[in-house]
Design a protein around this motif. Sequence first.
Motif, mmCIF file in Angstrom:
data_model
loop_
_atom_site.group_PDB
_atom_site.id
_atom_site.type_symbol
_atom_site.label_atom_id
_atom_site.label_comp_id
_atom_site.label_asym_id
_atom_site.label_seq_id
_atom_site.Cartn_x
_atom_site.Cartn_y
_atom_site.Cartn_z
ATOM 1 N N ILE A 116 -7.510 -10.949 -25.510
ATOM 2 C CA ILE A 116 -6.794 -11.314 -24.286
ATOM 3 C C ILE A 116 -7.809 -11.744 -23.229
ATOM 4 O O ILE A 116 -8.852 -11.112 -23.065
ATOM 5 C CB ILE A 116 -5.942 -10.133 -23.765
ATOM 6 N N LEU A 117 -7.495 -12.829 -22.532
ATOM 7 C CA LEU A 117 -8.278 -13.292 -21.392
ATOM 8 C C LEU A 117 -7.406 -13.187 -20.154
ATOM 9 O O LEU A 117 -6.247 -13.605 -20.178
ATOM 10 C CB LEU A 117 -8.704 -14.749 -21.563
ATOM 11 N N ILE A 118 -7.946 -12.634 -19.073
ATOM 12 C CA ILE A 118 -7.215 -12.582 -17.800
ATOM 13 C C ILE A 118 -8.066 -13.297 -16.767
ATOM 14 O O ILE A 118 -9.131 -12.819 -16.375
ATOM 15 C CB ILE A 118 -6.902 -11.139 -17.375
ATOM 16 N N ASP A 119 -7.596 -14.464 -16.339
ATOM 17 C CA ASP A 119 -8.370 -15.345 -15.477
ATOM 18 C C ASP A 119 -7.734 -15.419 -14.091
ATOM 19 O O ASP A 119 -6.585 -15.825 -13.963
ATOM 20 C CB ASP A 119 -8.417 -16.748 -16.099
ATOM 21 N N GLY A 120 -8.495 -15.017 -13.079
ATOM 22 C CA GLY A 120 -8.031 -15.176 -11.702
ATOM 23 C C GLY A 120 -7.400 -13.958 -11.075
ATOM 24 O O GLY A 120 -6.866 -14.042 -9.960
ATOM 25 N N LEU A 121 -7.459 -12.812 -11.716
ATOM 26 C CA LEU A 121 -6.911 -11.599 -11.115
ATOM 27 C C LEU A 121 -7.800 -11.181 -9.940
ATOM 28 O O LEU A 121 -9.007 -10.988 -10.115
ATOM 29 C CB LEU A 121 -6.855 -10.474 -12.149
ATOM 30 N N PRO A 122 -7.238 -11.059 -8.735
ATOM 31 C CA PRO A 122 -8.070 -10.682 -7.577
ATOM 32 C C PRO A 122 -8.428 -9.195 -7.605
ATOM 33 O O PRO A 122 -7.626 -8.347 -7.239
ATOM 34 C CB PRO A 122 -7.174 -11.029 -6.383
ATOM 35 N N PHE A 123 -9.622 -8.889 -8.039
ATOM 36 C CA PHE A 123 -10.050 -7.501 -8.199
ATOM 37 C C PHE A 123 -10.002 -6.733 -6.877
ATOM 38 O O PHE A 123 -9.679 -5.553 -6.855
ATOM 39 C CB PHE A 123 -11.470 -7.461 -8.766
ATOM 40 N N GLU A 124 -10.344 -7.421 -5.782
ATOM 41 C CA GLU A 124 -10.409 -6.729 -4.489
ATOM 42 C C GLU A 124 -9.041 -6.274 -4.008
ATOM 43 O O GLU A 124 -8.932 -5.411 -3.140
ATOM 44 C CB GLU A 124 -11.063 -7.630 -3.441
ATOM 45 N N GLU A 125 -7.978 -6.832 -4.575
ATOM 46 C CA GLU A 125 -6.621 -6.455 -4.164
ATOM 47 C C GLU A 125 -6.002 -5.422 -5.104
ATOM 48 O O GLU A 125 -4.861 -5.010 -4.904
ATOM 49 C CB GLU A 125 -5.728 -7.705 -4.116
ATOM 50 N N ARG A 126 -6.727 -5.038 -6.132
ATOM 51 C CA ARG A 126 -6.184 -4.119 -7.124
ATOM 52 C C ARG A 126 -6.960 -2.810 -7.124
ATOM 53 O O ARG A 126 -8.185 -2.798 -7.044
ATOM 54 C CB ARG A 126 -6.274 -4.738 -8.523
ATOM 55 N N GLY A 127 -6.240 -1.732 -7.217
ATOM 56 C CA GLY A 127 -6.894 -0.433 -7.274
ATOM 57 C C GLY A 127 -7.315 -0.088 -8.692
ATOM 58 O O GLY A 127 -7.017 -0.813 -9.657
ATOM 59 N N ARG A 128 -7.987 1.018 -8.818
ATOM 60 C CA ARG A 128 -8.483 1.458 -10.125
ATOM 61 C C ARG A 128 -7.347 1.637 -11.132
ATOM 62 O O ARG A 128 -7.521 1.351 -12.317
ATOM 63 C CB ARG A 128 -9.258 2.765 -9.950
#
Length: 246
Positions: free
Chosen positions: A133-145
């Motif tokens: 699986i590839l996940i491209d463009g997920l904004p890490f700074e907007e997601r919690g652990r």
Amino acid sequence: MEKKEIIRRNPLKMMGYPSEDVLPEGGFGALMARAGVGKTAFLVQIAIDKLLRDKNVLHISIDEPVEKVCLWYEQVFRSIADSNRIKHLDPFWEVILPRRFIMTFKVDGFSVPKLEERITDLSEQGIFFPQMILIDGLPFEERGRKTFVDLKAVARNLGVPIWFTVKTHRHEAPGHGGMPIPLSNIEDLFDVAIELQPEGKDIFVRAIKGGPPESEVKELALDPSTMMIKNPDGDAVPASADRKAQ
């Protein structure tokens, strides 16, 4: 022979990893860079290698239409074909297309339960069984652990590795241990982290976690004018024809 030559040019092998499959089942890999440096291009080349080895790849794109993702694959593959002087592309596309499934989400609409539901629907209906699986463009700074802990559970349940693109910022100092800020609080969930680092006229590809054995490390660079991988022996291998790929 043409197919074997393309597979031999896998960027991970060229970095010195002993195998193209650097992630274990359920493992996480991160490909990090600032905007416009070529994360998507590099990710797609990893995917094409997997597809040509007869494995199924689920490409999840955040906030980009399916048509644009398809264009990235076409451009990357045509560039690779040109460098290997492959004139007849149809046999390769016949291998790639049935094994690739593209799924898109809006940023606000992405959640782990929704993703899991979609994957379950595909597998239960016998439509598609992902092996990477590839996940491209997920904004890490907007997601919690929790998002990444839940994704880790999905990866382990499916027995598949997940590669992410991670956007970094020029103005941010690295976090603890030199890890870029977006990964600093979830580093333990990742097996491999690779960074594309612009320096002068080149963009260097370096593993900052889970790199190849020290004795095997090879310096790999992209030509920023063409976004082509420079082979350690001197010739260039395309990473993308689209410099705007993120």
